[in-house]
Enzyme design. Structure first.
Site, short mmCIF file in Angstrom:
data_model
loop_
_atom_site.label_atom_id
_atom_site.label_comp_id
_atom_site.label_asym_id
_atom_site.label_seq_id
_atom_site.Cartn_x
_atom_site.Cartn_y
_atom_site.Cartn_z
N LYS A 18 35.16 -51.50 -7.85
CA LYS A 18 36.33 -51.86 -8.31
C LYS A 18 37.10 -50.82 -7.36
CE LYS A 18 36.33 -50.40 -12.79
NZ LYS A 18 34.80 -50.09 -12.93
N ARG A 21 40.39 -50.12 -20.54
CA ARG A 21 39.01 -50.30 -20.77
C ARG A 21 38.63 -50.30 -22.22
NH1 ARG A 21 37.36 -46.31 -16.47
NH2 ARG A 21 35.04 -46.14 -16.22
N ARG A 36 25.05 -43.39 -5.43
CA ARG A 36 26.42 -43.05 -5.11
C ARG A 36 26.96 -41.57 -4.72
NH1 ARG A 36 31.57 -45.40 -8.78
NH2 ARG A 36 31.00 -44.11 -10.35
N ARG A 83 28.60 -37.44 -8.51
CA ARG A 83 29.15 -37.28 -9.75
C ARG A 83 28.37 -37.03 -11.02
NH1 ARG A 83 33.45 -42.11 -10.46
NH2 ARG A 83 32.98 -41.69 -12.49
N ARG A 98 27.28 -45.00 -20.18
CA ARG A 98 28.36 -45.58 -19.81
C ARG A 98 28.42 -47.12 -19.66
NH1 ARG A 98 28.84 -43.19 -14.24
NH2 ARG A 98 30.95 -43.98 -13.95
#
Ligand code: AMP
Length: 212
Positions: free
Chosen positions: A15, A90, A129, A157, A168
């Protein structure tokens, strides 16, 4: 007239990557609630202190806190000609709040772009990532490798570590995924296959389905 767009999809679906590029091309702001929260965390603001526990555990920040921040942001002048929301809404209550907020101004979300990526691929992507702590640029060791000269300073992260990724994803399926049906009912939904293609190809798919 610009467009009001929301980006939907699991964490790691792409996204943010796509929203940044779309926003630059369309000349409208990219608004990421995750980025806003992380900036406040780094700067140690009151908001940062309030949201820290949620972000670190991979849980959602309460709707009341999140919605207030978005409502404030959408009233800034650069939002007059449209924007791309990334990471918001969300939950169904957030989506309803957004609809009500916009309806009062005779506005609505014109397009909800849902980037669809299977869970197995999401776990692979998030674990690879990395981001540049100075510029915020996001890379993927597997799919979008960083230039060798900056590789050393990249960080992962906290919430991309395996245990938090599981939380998540579960939160995504339970709380966020129902808003796909919500935007479908409003006639705004556009589904995009977000795997087995390069980020460039996915960008092209998105640009092809956006109204002119
Ligand atoms: P993101 O960068 O979009 O993955 O967001 C990182 C984290 O910020 C999430 O795991 C949540 O803790 C929080 N967050 C971001 N957007 C929202 C939202 N719309 N509602 C609640 N929490 C959010």
């Amino acid at each position: 007239m610009g467009l009001r767009i929301v980006m939907l999809g699991a964490p790691g679906a792409g996204k943010g990557t796509q929203a940044i590029r779309m926003a630059a091309k369309m000349g409208i702001p990219h608004i990421s609630t995750g980025d806003i929260f992380r900036k406040n965390l780094r700067e140690g603001t009151d908001l940062g202190k309030k949201v820290q526990g949620y972000l670190n555990s991979g849980a959602l920040v309460p709707d009341a806190v999140t919605c207030e921040i978005v409502a404030d942001r959408l009233q800034e002048t650069d939002c007059a000609n449209g924007y791309i929301l990334d990471g918001f809404p969300r939950s169904v209550p957030q989506a309803e709040m957004l609809t009500d907020f916009l309806a009062k101004r005779d506005e609505k979300i014109e397009v909800a772009v849902n980037i669809d990526v299977p869970d197995t691929e999401i776990v692979d992507r998030l674990s690879a990532r990395r981001s540049d702590p100075e510029t915020g640029a996001v890379y993927n060791l597997k799919f979008n490798p960083p230039p060798a000269e900056i590789a050393e300073k990249l960080i992962q992260r906290e919430d991309d570590k395996p245990d938090t990724v599981k939380t998540r994803l579960a939160t995504y399926h339970e709380t966020t995924e129902p808003i796909i049906a919500y935007y479908d009912e409003q006639g705004a939904l556009k589904n995009i296959a977000g795997d087995k293609a390069t980020p460039d190809e996915i960008y092209q798919r998105i640009m092809d389905i956006l109204p002119n």
